[in-house]
Design a protein around this motif. Structure first.
Motif, mmCIF file in Angstrom:
data_model
loop_
_atom_site.group_PDB
_atom_site.id
_atom_site.type_symbol
_atom_site.label_atom_id
_atom_site.label_comp_id
_atom_site.label_asym_id
_atom_site.label_seq_id
_atom_site.Cartn_x
_atom_site.Cartn_y
_atom_site.Cartn_z
ATOM 1 N N GLU A 162 0.820 -1.210 0.000
ATOM 2 C CA GLU A 162 0.000 0.000 0.000
ATOM 3 C C GLU A 162 0.857 1.265 0.000
ATOM 4 O O GLU A 162 0.553 2.239 -0.702
ATOM 5 C CB GLU A 162 -0.919 0.002 1.221
ATOM 6 N N GLN A 163 1.922 1.275 0.751
ATOM 7 C CA GLN A 163 2.734 2.486 0.881
ATOM 8 C C GLN A 163 3.285 2.922 -0.469
ATOM 9 O O GLN A 163 3.228 4.109 -0.827
ATOM 10 C CB GLN A 163 3.876 2.245 1.872
ATOM 11 N N GLU A 164 3.823 1.982 -1.251
ATOM 12 C CA GLU A 164 4.402 2.318 -2.551
ATOM 13 C C GLU A 164 3.337 2.893 -3.488
ATOM 14 O O GLU A 164 3.583 3.872 -4.229
ATOM 15 C CB GLU A 164 5.054 1.082 -3.183
ATOM 16 N N GLU A 165 2.129 2.289 -3.445
ATOM 17 C CA GLU A 165 1.049 2.777 -4.309
ATOM 18 C C GLU A 165 0.611 4.192 -3.908
ATOM 19 O O GLU A 165 0.391 5.060 -4.768
ATOM 20 C CB GLU A 165 -0.143 1.832 -4.224
ATOM 21 N N LEU A 166 0.517 4.424 -2.605
ATOM 22 C CA LEU A 166 0.093 5.745 -2.129
ATOM 23 C C LEU A 166 1.127 6.813 -2.446
ATOM 24 O O LEU A 166 0.786 7.954 -2.787
ATOM 25 C CB LEU A 166 -0.178 5.705 -0.631
ATOM 26 N N GLU A 167 2.414 6.464 -2.274
ATOM 27 C CA GLU A 167 3.469 7.431 -2.567
ATOM 28 C C GLU A 167 3.452 7.821 -4.048
ATOM 29 O O GLU A 167 3.650 8.991 -4.403
ATOM 30 C CB GLU A 167 4.825 6.850 -2.164
ATOM 31 N N GLN A 168 3.193 6.844 -4.912
ATOM 32 C CA GLN A 168 3.105 7.153 -6.342
ATOM 33 C C GLN A 168 1.887 8.008 -6.654
ATOM 34 O O GLN A 168 1.955 8.968 -7.431
ATOM 35 C CB GLN A 168 3.055 5.845 -7.151
#
Length: 552
Positions: free
Chosen positions: A205-211
Motif C-alpha cells: 500500500e505504501q508504494e502505491e500511495l506514494e506514487q
C-alpha cells in the motif's frame, strides 16, 4: 600395575629410571631426600597443573614417563571410545617446557590433559596426607558408599532421570517467568494491536500511495504535458500522425512504378499504427489525470499515519510493520495460552520428579545395604588397629530436595570409646585414628574396585609400634598379583614388611644436589631399617632388631 617410572630434569632429579614389582613395596628416605618430588612427578601424569619452576635449573624441559601393565584390567573400551591404540603395556608421558607449554601422550599419541587425567585415575591412586582432610566432606563419604555399593549403573540411570527433571524444571520456570512478564505487558500489547487494527495495514500500500501522491501533486503539469504531446502527435496542422500518414500514402502510390517502396510503405504503416496507439493512450491518460485536492489530502493523511507508525517502531517499510504486528499477536496468544502451557510443563515436571524419586529410592536401598557393610568392615579393620571399642556409623538421611547424586545425605560418625558420643569422624578422631580410618576405607575400596596401583604417602602418621605393623599387614594384604601397593614410610615396622624396598636419597657434587632412588639389596635393607630404628649411628642392637623385623 606400575612397571617403571622415568623422570628427567624435574626438581632435584637429573635422570631417574626405576622399575617396580607387584605386591607390597615400601619407599624410605630422610626428610627432604626427594620422596615428595617423585610424588609430584607422578601427579603430573595424573593431570595436575604443571609449574615451570619444577624444571631443573638449566634444562629446557622435563619429562615424566610411566609404563603400566593393564592387560588384566579390561580397559579396551576406554581406548576404543577415545580413538586410542590399545596395548597391554600402556605408556603415559608428560613433557613440560620452560616456555610454560605442556604436552601429554598416551601410548606415544598426543592426548588432551583431561583424557590423561581420566586414564591416570583408573591406573593409580595416590593417598597423601592432605587427603585425610577429605574424610569430613560429604562428597568423599558418599563416593565411598557408592564404591562399596557398586551402584555405577544405577547412578548412571539416576543421572539421566535427574538431568531430565532439571530440564523440565528449567522449562517450567522460564515459562512462568515469561508469562509473568507478558502479563505485565498485556495492556501495552493490546493497545499496540488496536493501533495496528485501526490503520489496517496492506501489503504494497505504501508504494502505491506514494506514487499516487506524486501524481496528484503534479496533476496540472502532467495533464499539460500529456496534452502537448497529444497535440504534437495528432494535431490537425503539422501533427506527426497526419504527416506520417501522408508519407505512407505517397510511398504506397510509388509501389507500382518503384517496387522497393513497397517494403518502406509497410514499415511506415507499422510505425503509424504504433504511434496511433500511443497517441490514443496518451489522450486517455490525459483525460484521467485530474487535480483532486480531497483525494490528495486523504493520501497524504494515510501516508502520515504509516510514517508515524514506522517512526514509532523504528522501521522503514509496511512489511516490517506487519512483522511487528504478527509478533504482538503471537505474544498475545502466548499470554492467553500460557496457563495451558504452564499446566502441561507442571505435569511433565511432576512426572520427571516422580521418576527421579523412584530411582533415588532404589539408590537409597543399595546405599543403606552398603552402609551396613561399611560399618561392619570398619570395625573388623579398626579393632585390630588398636581401637577395640570403636563405634563407626554411616548415617544416611534424606535430602530436602534431590541433587545430581541422589536424595541421600551421608555422614560418617565415629567414637573411639565404648560409650562415647558419636560425632563427625574428622571432628573427633586424632591424627593417628584418622590415619587408621583412612587406611581401612582404602582397604575396603581396594576390595571393591580393580585399581592397579595404590600409593600411600605416610598413611602411618601418628602411629607406631604394633599398630604400625598391623597397618603394614593390611597394606600387604591389599597388594597381590593384580594390584600393587607402595607405601612411603618413616616407620621400620612398615618398611620391614615390604616385599620390595626402595630408598630415596640425595647426593651433592660440584654441579649441585640431586635426588636418586634405588632398590635395596637384603643387606642394604637391614642397614636402612637399623638406621630407622637407631638414627645416624648404627648399633649392634639396632642391626639385630632390624634383622628380627625382617625375619618376622
Amino acid at each position: 600395575m606400575l612397571q617403571s617410572l622415568f623422570i628427567q630434569n624435574y626438581a632435584l632429579i637429573d635422570t631417574l629410571d626405576i622399575r617396580f614389582d607387584t605386591g607390597f613395596s615400601v619407599i624410605t628416605g630422610e626428610t627432604g631426600a626427594g620422596k615428595s618430588i617423585i610424588l609430584g612427578a607422578i601427579g603430573l601424569l595424573l593431570g595436575q597443573r604443571a609449574d615451570t619452576k619444577a624444571i631443573k635449573k638449566g634444562a629446557s624441559r622435563c619429562t615424566i614417563e610411566a609404563h603400566f601393565q593393564i592387560g588384566n584390567y579390561h580397559m579396551e573400551d576406554f581406548f576404543e571410545r577415545n580413538d586410542l591404540t590399545y596395548d597391554p603395556e600402556c605408556i603415559l608421558r608428560r613433557e613440560v617446557m620452560a616456555s610454560g607449554k605442556s604436552r601429554a601422550f598416551i601410548n606415544d599419541t598426543p592426548a588432551p590433559l583431561s583424557l590423561m587425567k581420566e586414564l591416570g585415575e583408573m591406573l593409580i591412586d595416590v593417598h597423601s596426607q592432605h587427603q585425610n582432610l577429605l574424610l569430613n566432606t560429604e562428597g568423599f563419604q558418599l563416593n565411598v558408599v557408592d564404591i562399596i555399593a557398586q551402584d555405577a549403573a544405577l547412578l548412571t540411570e539416576y543421572g539421566k532421570c535427574f538431568a531430565q527433571y532439571r530440564s523440565s524444571s528449567k522449562a517450567l520456570a522460564e515459562a512462568i517467568a515469561t508469562a509473568e512478564k507478558n502479563r505485565a505487558d498485556e495492556d501495552y500489547i493490546r493497545f499496540q494491536l488496536e493501533q495496528f487494527a485501526e490503520i489496517g495495514l496492506k501489503e504494497g500500500e505504501q508504494e502505491e500511495l506514494e506514487q499516487e501522491a506524486e501524481t496528484l501533486s503534479h496533476a496540472e503539469d502532467i495533464k499539460s504535458g500529456l496534452y502537448h504531446v497529444d497535440a504534437l502527435l495528432a494535431g490537425d496542422e503539422g501533427g506527426i500522425l497526419v504527416n506520417l500518414k501522408e508519407a505512407q500514402n505517397r510511398l504506397h502510390d510509388l509501389n507500382s512504378i518503384y517496387p522497393p517502396t513497397e517494403e518502406l510503405s509497410e514499415r511506415l504503416e507499422s510505425c503509424y499504427i504504433e504511434l496511433k496507439d500511443i497517441e490514443h493512450e496518451i489522450s486517455n491518460q490525459s483525460e484521467e489525470v485530474e487535480f483532486n485536492p480531497q483525494r490528495l489530502d486523504y493520501v497524504n493523511e494515510r501516508l502520515n499515519q504509516l510514517y508515524t507508525l514506522q517512526q514509532k517502531h523504528h522501521v522503514d517499510t509496511v512489511a516490517e510493520l506487519m512483522s511487528i504486528e504478527q509478533s504482538f499477536q503471537e505474544k498475545l496468544h502466548a499470554i492467553t495460552s500460557a496457563d495451558d502451557r504452564i499446566a502441561e510443563l507442571t505435569a511433565q515436571k511432576e512426572k520427571d520428579y516422580a521418576r527421579v524419586m523412584e530411582v533415588a529410592g532404589r539408590l537409597t536401598n543399595v546405599r543403606t545395604e552398603a552402609a551396613r557393610r561399611i560399618e561392619k568392615g570398619m570395625k573388623e579393620y579398626l579393632v585390630p588397629l588398636g581401637i577395640p571399642n570403636v563405634q563407626f556409623v554411616v548415617e544416611l538421611t534424606p535430602r530436602k530436595e534431590p541433587d545430581a547424586y541422589g536424595a541421600d545425605c551421608v555422614n560418617f560418625l565415629f567414637s573411639a570409646n565404648k560409650n562415647g558420643v558419636l560425632q563427625n569422624v574428622a571432628s573427633v578422631a586424632s591424627g593417628g585414628e584418622i590415619a587408621r580410618v583412612m587406611l581401612s576405607i582404602k582397604a575396603m575400596i581396594a576390595g571393591a574396585v580393580k585399581l592397579p596401583t595404590i600409593i600411600f604417602d605416610e598413611i602411618d602418621t601418628g602411629v607406631s609400634g604394633q599398630i604400625a605393623e598391623r597397618m603394614a599387614h593390611i597394606m600387604q594384604e591389599m597388594g597381590n598379583r593384580e594390584r600393587q601397593v607402595i607405601s612411603i614410610t618413616h616407620l621400620p615396622q612398615i618398611a620391614a614388611l615390604g616385599s620390595n624396598h626402595y630408598k630415596v636419597y640425595k647426593q651433592d657434587d660440584e654441579q649441585g644436589t640431586t635426588s636418586h632412588i634405588r632398590q635395596l639389596t637384603p643387606d642394604e635393607r637391614v642397614e636402612e631399617i637399623a638406621h630407622m630404628l637407631s638414627g645416624a649411628t648404627l648399633t649392634e642392637a639396632a642391626i639385630n632388631n632390624a634383622k628380627a623385623l625382617l625375619k618376622h
